[in-house]
Enzyme design. Structure first.
Site, PDB file in Angstrom:
ATOM      1  N   CYS A   1      13.959  25.596 -10.514  1.00 16.85           N
ATOM      2  CA  CYS A   1      14.759  25.204  -9.353  1.00 16.85           C
ATOM      3  C   CYS A   1      13.944  25.251  -8.065  1.00 16.85           C
ATOM      4  O   CYS A   1      13.347  26.289  -7.733  1.00 16.85           O
ATOM      5  CB  CYS A   1      15.969  26.139  -9.254  1.00 16.85           C
ATOM      6  SG  CYS A   1      16.925  25.917  -7.750  1.00 16.85           S
TER       7      CYS A   1
ATOM      8  N   CYS B   1      29.014  18.068  -2.776  1.00 15.26           N
ATOM      9  CA  CYS B   1      28.332  19.259  -3.272  1.00 15.26           C
ATOM     10  C   CYS B   1      27.699  19.944  -2.063  1.00 15.26           C
ATOM     11  O   CYS B   1      26.888  19.332  -1.367  1.00 15.26           O
ATOM     12  CB  CYS B   1      27.277  18.814  -4.274  1.00 15.26           C
ATOM     13  SG  CYS B   1      26.198  20.133  -4.794  1.00 15.26           S
TER      14      CYS B   1
ATOM     15  N   GLY C   1      21.588  27.753  -3.038  1.00 15.50           N
ATOM     16  CA  GLY C   1      22.115  29.103  -2.965  1.00 15.50           C
ATOM     17  C   GLY C   1      22.993  29.487  -4.134  1.00 15.50           C
ATOM     18  O   GLY C   1      23.416  28.645  -4.921  1.00 15.50           O
TER      19      GLY C   1
ATOM     20  N   HIS D   1      21.810  27.138 -19.470  1.00 13.40           N
ATOM     21  CA  HIS D   1      20.448  26.616 -19.663  1.00 13.40           C
ATOM     22  C   HIS D   1      19.648  27.197 -20.826  1.00 13.40           C
ATOM     23  O   HIS D   1      18.459  26.893 -20.962  1.00 13.40           O
ATOM     24  CB  HIS D   1      19.609  26.763 -18.392  1.00 13.40           C
ATOM     25  CG  HIS D   1      20.200  26.105 -17.185  1.00 13.40           C
ATOM     26  ND1 HIS D   1      20.796  24.868 -17.210  1.00 13.40           N
ATOM     27  CD2 HIS D   1      20.294  26.522 -15.887  1.00 13.40           C
ATOM     28  CE1 HIS D   1      21.219  24.558 -15.993  1.00 13.40           C
ATOM     29  NE2 HIS D   1      20.947  25.538 -15.183  1.00 13.40           N
TER      30      HIS D   1
ATOM     31  N   CYS E   1      15.156  31.129 -10.201  1.00 13.55           N
ATOM     32  CA  CYS E   1      15.070  30.348 -11.445  1.00 13.55           C
ATOM     33  C   CYS E   1      13.816  29.456 -11.393  1.00 13.55           C
ATOM     34  O   CYS E   1      13.549  28.830 -10.365  1.00 13.55           O
ATOM     35  CB  CYS E   1      16.322  29.496 -11.641  1.00 13.55           C
ATOM     36  SG  CYS E   1      17.828  30.486 -11.637  1.00 13.55           S
TER      37      CYS E   1
ATOM     38  N   CYS F   1      17.634  30.901  -1.829  1.00  8.66           N
ATOM     39  CA  CYS F   1      18.309  31.630  -2.906  1.00  8.66           C
ATOM     40  C   CYS F   1      17.398  32.752  -3.391  1.00  8.66           C
ATOM     41  O   CYS F   1      16.190  32.603  -3.412  1.00  8.66           O
ATOM     42  CB  CYS F   1      18.619  30.680  -4.069  1.00  8.66           C
ATOM     43  SG  CYS F   1      19.531  31.477  -5.400  1.00  8.66           S
TER      44      CYS F   1
ATOM     45  N   SER G   1      29.669  26.972  -8.871  1.00  6.29           N
ATOM     46  CA  SER G   1      28.620  27.099  -9.884  1.00  6.29           C
ATOM     47  C   SER G   1      27.829  28.377  -9.686  1.00  6.29           C
ATOM     48  O   SER G   1      27.410  28.692  -8.577  1.00  6.29           O
ATOM     49  CB  SER G   1      27.689  25.886  -9.782  1.00  6.29           C
ATOM     50  OG  SER G   1      26.660  25.980 -10.737  1.00  6.29           O
TER      51      SER G   1
ATOM     52  N   SER H   1      25.635  28.139 -14.978  1.00 10.11           N
ATOM     53  CA  SER H   1      24.313  27.594 -15.304  1.00 10.11           C
ATOM     54  C   SER H   1      23.749  28.425 -16.447  1.00 10.11           C
ATOM     55  O   SER H   1      23.205  29.496 -16.226  1.00 10.11           O
ATOM     56  CB  SER H   1      23.409  27.674 -14.082  1.00 10.11           C
ATOM     57  OG  SER H   1      23.982  26.919 -13.042  1.00 10.11           O
TER      58      SER H   1
ATOM     59  N   CYS I   1      19.284  20.008  -6.383  1.00 17.26           N
ATOM     60  CA  CYS I   1      19.260  21.205  -5.550  1.00 17.26           C
ATOM     61  C   CYS I   1      17.899  21.564  -4.960  1.00 17.26           C
ATOM     62  O   CYS I   1      16.951  21.837  -5.666  1.00 17.26           O
ATOM     63  CB  CYS I   1      19.755  22.341  -6.440  1.00 17.26           C
ATOM     64  SG  CYS I   1      19.724  23.949  -5.752  1.00 17.26           S
TER      65      CYS I   1
ATOM     66  N   GLU J   1      21.178  21.434   2.238  1.00 19.07           N
ATOM     67  CA  GLU J   1      21.460  20.100   1.714  1.00 19.07           C
ATOM     68  C   GLU J   1      22.893  19.981   1.217  1.00 19.07           C
ATOM     69  O   GLU J   1      23.469  20.951   0.733  1.00 19.07           O
ATOM     70  CB  GLU J   1      20.553  19.834   0.509  1.00 19.07           C
ATOM     71  CG  GLU J   1      19.096  19.964   0.825  1.00 19.07           C
ATOM     72  CD  GLU J   1      18.234  19.818  -0.421  1.00 19.07           C
ATOM     73  OE1 GLU J   1      17.012  19.829  -0.280  1.00 19.07           O
ATOM     74  OE2 GLU J   1      18.794  19.696  -1.523  1.00 19.07           O
TER      75      GLU J   1
HETATM   76  N1  SAH Z   1      23.108  28.932  -7.780  1.00 19.51           N
HETATM   77  C1  SAH Z   1      24.130  28.237  -8.470  1.00 19.51           C
HETATM   78  C2  SAH Z   1      24.504  26.925  -7.816  1.00 19.51           C
HETATM   79  C3  SAH Z   1      23.410  26.130  -7.213  1.00 19.51           C
HETATM   80  S1  SAH Z   1      22.218  25.469  -8.306  1.00 19.51           S
HETATM   81  C4  SAH Z   1      23.735  28.014  -9.912  1.00 19.51           C
HETATM   82  O1  SAH Z   1      22.600  28.278 -10.271  1.00 19.51           O
HETATM   83  O2  SAH Z   1      24.601  27.617 -10.674  1.00 19.51           O
HETATM   84  C5  SAH Z   1      23.045  24.003  -8.821  1.00 19.51           C
HETATM   85  C6  SAH Z   1      22.772  23.568 -10.239  1.00 19.51           C
HETATM   86  O3  SAH Z   1      21.529  22.852 -10.299  1.00 19.51           O
HETATM   87  C7  SAH Z   1      22.685  24.694 -11.246  1.00 19.51           C
HETATM   88  O4  SAH Z   1      23.377  24.351 -12.434  1.00 19.51           O
HETATM   89  C8  SAH Z   1      21.191  24.759 -11.481  1.00 19.51           C
HETATM   90  O5  SAH Z   1      20.896  25.401 -12.674  1.00 19.51           O
HETATM   91  C9  SAH Z   1      20.824  23.298 -11.429  1.00 19.51           C
HETATM   92  N2  SAH Z   1      19.405  23.004 -11.247  1.00 19.51           N
HETATM   93  C10 SAH Z   1      18.517  23.608 -10.450  1.00 19.51           C
HETATM   94  N3  SAH Z   1      17.301  23.029 -10.562  1.00 19.51           N
HETATM   95  C11 SAH Z   1      17.432  22.032 -11.458  1.00 19.51           C
HETATM   96  C12 SAH Z   1      16.537  21.082 -12.015  1.00 19.51           C
HETATM   97  N4  SAH Z   1      15.249  21.054 -11.664  1.00 19.51           N
HETATM   98  N5  SAH Z   1      17.034  20.194 -12.899  1.00 19.51           N
HETATM   99  C13 SAH Z   1      18.347  20.225 -13.260  1.00 19.51           C
HETATM  100  N6  SAH Z   1      19.225  21.094 -12.782  1.00 19.51           N
HETATM  101  C14 SAH Z   1      18.777  22.001 -11.894  1.00 19.51           C
HETATM  102 FE1  SF4 Z   2      19.428  29.943  -7.150  1.00 14.27          FE
HETATM  103 FE2  SF4 Z   2      20.978  28.355  -8.651  1.00 14.27          FE
HETATM  104 FE3  SF4 Z   2      18.488  27.648  -8.025  1.00 14.27          FE
HETATM  105 FE4  SF4 Z   2      18.879  29.627  -9.734  1.00 14.27          FE
HETATM  106  S1  SF4 Z   2      19.459  27.489 -10.037  1.00 14.27           S
HETATM  107  S2  SF4 Z   2      17.418  29.639  -8.045  1.00 14.27           S
HETATM  108  S3  SF4 Z   2      20.669  30.569  -8.887  1.00 14.27           S
HETATM  109  S4  SF4 Z   2      20.154  27.918  -6.624  1.00 14.27           S
END
Ligand code: SAH
Ligand code: SF4
Length: 350
Positions: free
Chosen positions: A118, A104, A158, A215, A115, A111, A190, A213, A332, A91
């Site tokens: 995610c 983006c 990713g 959190h 997390c 990935c 990121s 990230s 994401c 995406e």
């Molecule tokens: N892997 C990298 C970049 C991709 S994720 C990372 O984790 O930073 C992109 C961003 O979306 C990250 O900040 C991630 O924590 C956030 N993200 C993922 N799922 C989310 C959700 N359900 N709500 C808000 N942010 C989310």
């Molecule tokens: Fe991967 Fe980023 Fe999603 Fe965590 S938030 S699972 S590091 S894409």
């Protein structure tokens, strides 16, 4: 096996061409076409048919094919689901902001980091993207929308630092004078916190903005939602961030997705402020996006404001991020997940 020519630098192309008895200027010609986003050698109209044929026998050009596209009703955000040559989906999100367009992009199909909030993380990892496939996402979005991108965010599917070599090569290609010429100052990366790679990247002194990230303010909460924290904890991560900020003089941007009852209390805000004190940084608060399967709820607007006020009263720069494209699964991994769920692959096929 053909070679991925769009992942090659100009110097590498010139060298390969010279080895085949082609003049160096041919290398430059081809490089320019590739970075203007042509999808086949036949589009390189100033090359002879023979040469185009010869090149297509030895090399291939990576493309990203639009499988689905959603345009937000609220703003001009466009979300693309791209199909890659082997049938993987990734995406990208194109956003209009201030004076230009920002995209983006994804750096991996899936990935490994897992997390819990995610959608991508929950789906697992399929493969790394080649540098050319990162470029292809930008080129396809530019071509489709008719807009020129001026900023890039590596914040799609990713973990960019888990595909470190390819991401570095992408940065080199996308910033090249003869390519898209988008410099590191216009690029953010990121990461969930791969500490060893944060040090490596800092030492490259590239001027890329690092988004982290975070959190959570402590290990207890962070290890619950982000497995990577069991390898590199909050203290190790923040130490690496301080090093990045000091080495590059770039402000770190901390992403903080607010999850009701998990990481959004006053005590969390106070602890976060304490730990970030004195660092060149900025906190982005985002209401967590609902992800099918995860039992998380967004914090209320009141909670976001209160949390934000605690941080700013303690001198930590903070913004509550507006959610762009909230009606188009712009978070994401959400569109890919949805795409697989629907199983009606034909809908809005381009
Ligand atoms: N892997 C990298 C970049 C991709 S994720 C990372 O984790 O930073 C992109 C961003 O979306 C990250 O900040 C991630 O924590 C956030 N993200 C993922 N799922 C989310 C959700 N359900 N709500 C808000 N942010 C989310
Ligand atoms: Fe991967 Fe980023 Fe999603 Fe965590 S938030 S699972 S590091 S894409």
């Amino acid at each position: 096996m053909k070679t991925d020519i769009k992942s090659m630098t100009l110097a590498e192309i010139k060298k390969a061409f010279q080895a085949e008895g082609l003049p160096a200027f041919r290398g430059l010609q081809v490089y320019r076409w590739l970075h203007r986003g042509v999808e086949s050698f036949d589009e390189m109209s100033d090359l002879s048919r023979d040469l185009r044929q010869k090149l297509s026998e030895k090399y291939y050009i990576s493309v990203a094919i639009i499988e689905k596209k959603r345009v937000s009703r609220y703003d001009n955000t466009i979300k693309y689901l791209f199909r890659l040559h082997d049938g993987q989906y990734v995406e990208s999100v194109l956003m209009e902001y201030h004076h230009g367009y920002s995209i983006c992009i994804s750096t991996q199909a899936g990935c490994k980091m897992g997390c819990t909030f995610c959608a991508t993380g929950q789906g697992g990892w399929f493969r790394d993207l080649a540098p050319s496939e990162m470029l292809a996402q930008i080129q396809a979005a530019q071509k489709d929308s008719g807009n020129r991108v001026s900023n890039i965010v590596l914040m799609g599917m990713g973990e960019p630092l888990d595909n470190y070599e390819n991401v570095l090569r992408f940065l080199e290609l996308v910033s090249s004078d003869e390519g898209m010429n988008i410099g590191a100052r216009h690029i953010s990366l990121s990461t969930c916190g791969l500490v060893d790679k944060i040090y490596d990247l800092a030492d490259k002194k590239l001027q890329v903005t690092l988004s982290v990230s975070l959190h959570a303010p402590n290990d207890q909460i962070r290890s619950r939602t982000m497995p990577v924290n069991r390898k590199w904890n909050v203290e190790a991560l923040l130490k690496a961030c301080r090093y990045y900020a000091e080495t590059t003089h770039r402000r770190i941007s901390f992403e903080y997705a607010m999850i009701q009852g998990v990481n959004d209390t006053d005590a969390c805000a106070q602890e976060l402020a304490r730990r970030l004190k004195g660092m060149l940084c900025h906190v982005n608060l985002i209401p967590v996006n609902d992800v099918t399967g995860a039992n998380y709820r967004k914090s209320s607007q009141d909670r976001l404001q209160k949390f934000s006020k605690i941080l700013s009263d303690k001198g930590i720069p903070v913004t509550v991020r507006r959610t762009l494209g909230s009606d188009i699964e712009a978070s994401c991994g959400q569109l890919r997940g949805k795409h697989e769920e629907e199983a009606v692959l034909n809908e809005s096929r381009q």
